[in-house]
Design a protein around this motif. Structure first.
Motif, PDB file in Angstrom:
ATOM      1  N   UNK A  84       8.547  31.531  63.807  1.00 16.39           N
ATOM      2  CA  UNK A  84       7.128  31.774  64.097  1.00 16.39           C
ATOM      3  C   UNK A  84       6.856  33.276  64.247  1.00 16.39           C
ATOM      4  N   UNK A  85       7.754  33.952  64.969  1.00 21.18           N
ATOM      5  CA  UNK A  85       7.586  35.398  65.178  1.00 21.18           C
ATOM      6  C   UNK A  85       7.751  36.160  63.855  1.00 21.18           C
ATOM      7  N   UNK A  86       8.763  35.761  63.080  1.00 20.97           N
ATOM      8  CA  UNK A  86       8.980  36.417  61.791  1.00 20.97           C
ATOM      9  C   UNK A  86       7.824  36.171  60.829  1.00 20.97           C
ATOM     10  N   UNK A  87       7.256  34.973  60.890  1.00 22.26           N
ATOM     11  CA  UNK A  87       6.154  34.650  59.985  1.00 22.26           C
ATOM     12  C   UNK A  87       4.938  35.533  60.252  1.00 22.26           C
ATOM     13  N   UNK A  88       4.745  35.913  61.506  1.00 19.78           N
ATOM     14  CA  UNK A  88       3.616  36.791  61.826  1.00 19.78           C
ATOM     15  C   UNK A  88       3.831  38.194  61.263  1.00 19.78           C
ATOM     16  N   UNK A  89       5.081  38.649  61.241  1.00 21.11           N
ATOM     17  CA  UNK A  89       5.375  40.007  60.794  1.00 21.11           C
ATOM     18  C   UNK A  89       5.687  40.061  59.292  1.00 21.11           C
ATOM     19  N   UNK A  90       6.465  39.056  58.814  1.00 20.52           N
ATOM     20  CA  UNK A  90       6.896  39.016  57.409  1.00 20.52           C
ATOM     21  C   UNK A  90       6.543  37.670  56.773  1.00 20.52           C
ATOM     22  N   UNK A  91       5.285  37.398  56.533  1.00 18.21           N
ATOM     23  CA  UNK A  91       4.900  36.074  56.030  1.00 18.21           C
ATOM     24  C   UNK A  91       5.481  35.751  54.647  1.00 18.21           C
ATOM     25  N   UNK A  92       5.545  36.733  53.744  1.00 22.21           N
ATOM     26  CA  UNK A  92       6.063  36.470  52.399  1.00 22.21           C
ATOM     27  C   UNK A  92       7.558  36.152  52.426  1.00 22.21           C
ATOM     28  N   UNK A  93       8.303  36.909  53.219  1.00 22.93           N
ATOM     29  CA  UNK A  93       9.749  36.689  53.302  1.00 22.93           C
ATOM     30  C   UNK A  93      10.075  35.332  53.937  1.00 22.93           C
ATOM     31  N   UNK A  94       9.312  34.945  54.940  1.00 28.97           N
ATOM     32  CA  UNK A  94       9.535  33.652  55.597  1.00 28.97           C
ATOM     33  C   UNK A  94       9.210  32.523  54.626  1.00 28.97           C
ATOM     34  N   UNK A  95       8.172  32.691  53.828  1.00 30.07           N
ATOM     35  CA  UNK A  95       7.829  31.677  52.830  1.00 30.07           C
ATOM     36  C   UNK A  95       8.954  31.548  51.806  1.00 30.07           C
ATOM     37  N   UNK A  96       9.506  32.675  51.358  1.00 32.12           N
ATOM     38  CA  UNK A  96      10.642  32.655  50.417  1.00 32.12           C
ATOM     39  C   UNK A  96      11.847  31.963  51.064  1.00 32.12           C
ATOM     40  N   UNK A  97      12.081  32.290  52.323  1.00 35.98           N
ATOM     41  CA  UNK A  97      13.196  31.677  53.044  1.00 35.98           C
ATOM     42  C   UNK A  97      13.026  30.156  53.105  1.00 35.98           C
ATOM     43  N   UNK A  98      11.834  29.715  53.420  1.00 37.66           N
ATOM     44  CA  UNK A  98      11.579  28.269  53.511  1.00 37.66           C
ATOM     45  C   UNK A  98      11.764  27.587  52.158  1.00 37.66           C
ATOM     46  N   UNK A  99      11.351  28.238  51.080  1.00 34.55           N
ATOM     47  CA  UNK A  99      11.549  27.678  49.740  1.00 34.55           C
ATOM     48  C   UNK A  99      13.040  27.570  49.414  1.00 34.55           C
ATOM     49  N   UNK A 100      13.777  28.613  49.731  1.00 37.36           N
ATOM     50  CA  UNK A 100      15.224  28.597  49.486  1.00 37.36           C
ATOM     51  C   UNK A 100      15.878  27.465  50.292  1.00 37.36           C
ATOM     52  N   UNK A 101      15.480  27.337  51.554  1.00 35.81           N
ATOM     53  CA  UNK A 101      16.036  26.271  52.413  1.00 35.81           C
ATOM     54  C   UNK A 101      15.685  24.888  51.858  1.00 35.81           C
ATOM     55  N   UNK A 102      14.461  24.718  51.392  1.00 35.43           N
ATOM     56  CA  UNK A 102      14.040  23.429  50.838  1.00 35.43           C
ATOM     57  C   UNK A 102      14.836  23.098  49.581  1.00 35.43           C
ATOM     58  N   UNK A 103      15.024  24.095  48.705  1.00 27.77           N
ATOM     59  CA  UNK A 103      15.815  23.872  47.484  1.00 27.77           C
ATOM     60  C   UNK A 103      17.260  23.536  47.827  1.00 27.77           C
ATOM     61  N   UNK A 104      17.827  24.251  48.777  1.00 32.54           N
ATOM     62  CA  UNK A 104      19.214  23.988  49.188  1.00 32.54           C
ATOM     63  C   UNK A 104      19.344  22.586  49.765  1.00 32.54           C
ATOM     64  N   UNK A 105      18.367  22.200  50.573  1.00 27.66           N
ATOM     65  CA  UNK A 105      18.398  20.863  51.171  1.00 27.66           C
ATOM     66  C   UNK A 105      18.280  19.792  50.096  1.00 27.66           C
ATOM     67  N   UNK A 106      17.428  20.029  49.096  1.00 23.41           N
ATOM     68  CA  UNK A 106      17.267  19.052  48.011  1.00 23.41           C
ATOM     69  C   UNK A 106      18.547  18.934  47.199  1.00 23.41           C
ATOM     70  N   UNK A 107      19.192  20.074  46.897  1.00 23.83           N
ATOM     71  CA  UNK A 107      20.455  20.039  46.158  1.00 23.83           C
ATOM     72  C   UNK A 107      21.541  19.322  46.958  1.00 23.83           C
ATOM     73  N   UNK A 108      21.607  19.591  48.257  1.00 19.93           N
ATOM     74  CA  UNK A 108      22.610  18.944  49.108  1.00 19.93           C
ATOM     75  C   UNK A 108      22.358  17.442  49.176  1.00 19.93           C
ATOM     76  N   UNK A 109      21.080  17.057  49.194  1.00 24.67           N
ATOM     77  CA  UNK A 109      20.752  15.639  49.231  1.00 24.67           C
ATOM     78  C   UNK A 109      21.167  14.958  47.934  1.00 24.67           C
ATOM     79  N   UNK A 110      20.883  15.577  46.807  1.00 23.34           N
ATOM     80  CA  UNK A 110      21.285  15.010  45.513  1.00 23.34           C
ATOM     81  C   UNK A 110      22.796  14.930  45.401  1.00 23.34           C
ATOM     82  N   UNK A 111      23.474  15.981  45.807  1.00 27.09           N
ATOM     83  CA  UNK A 111      24.934  15.989  45.767  1.00 27.09           C
ATOM     84  C   UNK A 111      25.489  14.903  46.680  1.00 27.09           C
ATOM     85  N   UNK A 112      24.893  14.755  47.854  1.00 29.35           N
ATOM     86  CA  UNK A 112      25.328  13.729  48.793  1.00 29.35           C
ATOM     87  C   UNK A 112      25.134  12.334  48.240  1.00 29.35           C
ATOM     88  N   UNK A 113      24.030  12.095  47.563  1.00 27.42           N
ATOM     89  CA  UNK A 113      23.791  10.792  46.962  1.00 27.42           C
ATOM     90  C   UNK A 113      24.757  10.541  45.816  1.00 27.42           C
TER      91      UNK A 113
END
Length: 180
Positions: free
Chosen positions: A134-163
């Motif tokens: 939350x604090x980082x999003x206030x200061x670095x909104x673009x970087x936090x958005x990129x981070x969240x996208x990377x985390x979502x992609x990683x989670x999706x890949x891990x889920x597919x690999x797990x399945x």
């Protein structure tokens, strides 16, 4: 029985024996239990013979002592096929005349307490992570958005690999239910 460094008593294992199956282990344990029960019966008979001892009961007394020694030897041989570890605390409780179930209860309560502490730490880290994002999003909104996208992609890949590997997110294997 041998004392281990970790405070448990272990029966000796025959190194030459082939690996045993669960049924063999159960059978070996059952034989040891039967031997223990037989030994207790022999001790009771010996007690009765000694408590009413007279000159005529000397021969039965000697026979019962010999039977007890033979059964103890048999029990020792049978126990070599069992791999049983008994914590020293349990033996101490038994020596003190207490119920060994108290040890189990204490171990479970200790595990529950440690689990609660660990859960508290995990929850604290989750809260810290959320607060930092939350604090980082206030200061670095673009970087936090990129981070969240990377985390979502990683989670999706891990889920597919797990399945694909038939595993659950926590690492456990999925067990297929038998079809009826």
């Amino acid at each position: 029985m041998l004392a281990n460094d970790n405070g448990t008593m272990t029966s000796q294992i025959n190194d030459k024996a082939a690996p045993t199956t669960a049924d063999d282990t159960k059978q070996n344990l059952s034989q040891v239990i039967n031997s223990i029960q037989k030994t207790l019966g022999l001790i009771h008979q010996l007690y009765l013979t000694v408590s009413s001892f007279n000159a005529a009961s000397q021969l039965p007394l000697l026979q019962r002592l010999n039977n007890l020694v033979m059964e103890l030897d048999n029990m020792s041989k049978l126990s070599e096929n069992c791999n049983i570890q008994v914590p020293m605390e349990v033996l101490n409780l038994i020596d003190d005349g207490k119920n060994p179930d108290e040890f189990t209860k204490d171990v479970l309560n200790s595990c529950i307490a440690k689990n609660q502490v660990t859960k508290g730490k995990t929850d604290s880290f989750k809260g810290l992570r959320k607060h930092l994002l939350e604090e980082l999003e206030q200061v670095f909104p673009d970087e936090v958005e990129s981070y969240r996208e990377i985390r979502a992609n990683s989670a999706a890949k891990a889920k597919c690999l797990g399945q694909a590997q038939s595993t659950l997110p926590n690492g456990d294997l999925k067990v297929k239910q038998p079809e009826l």
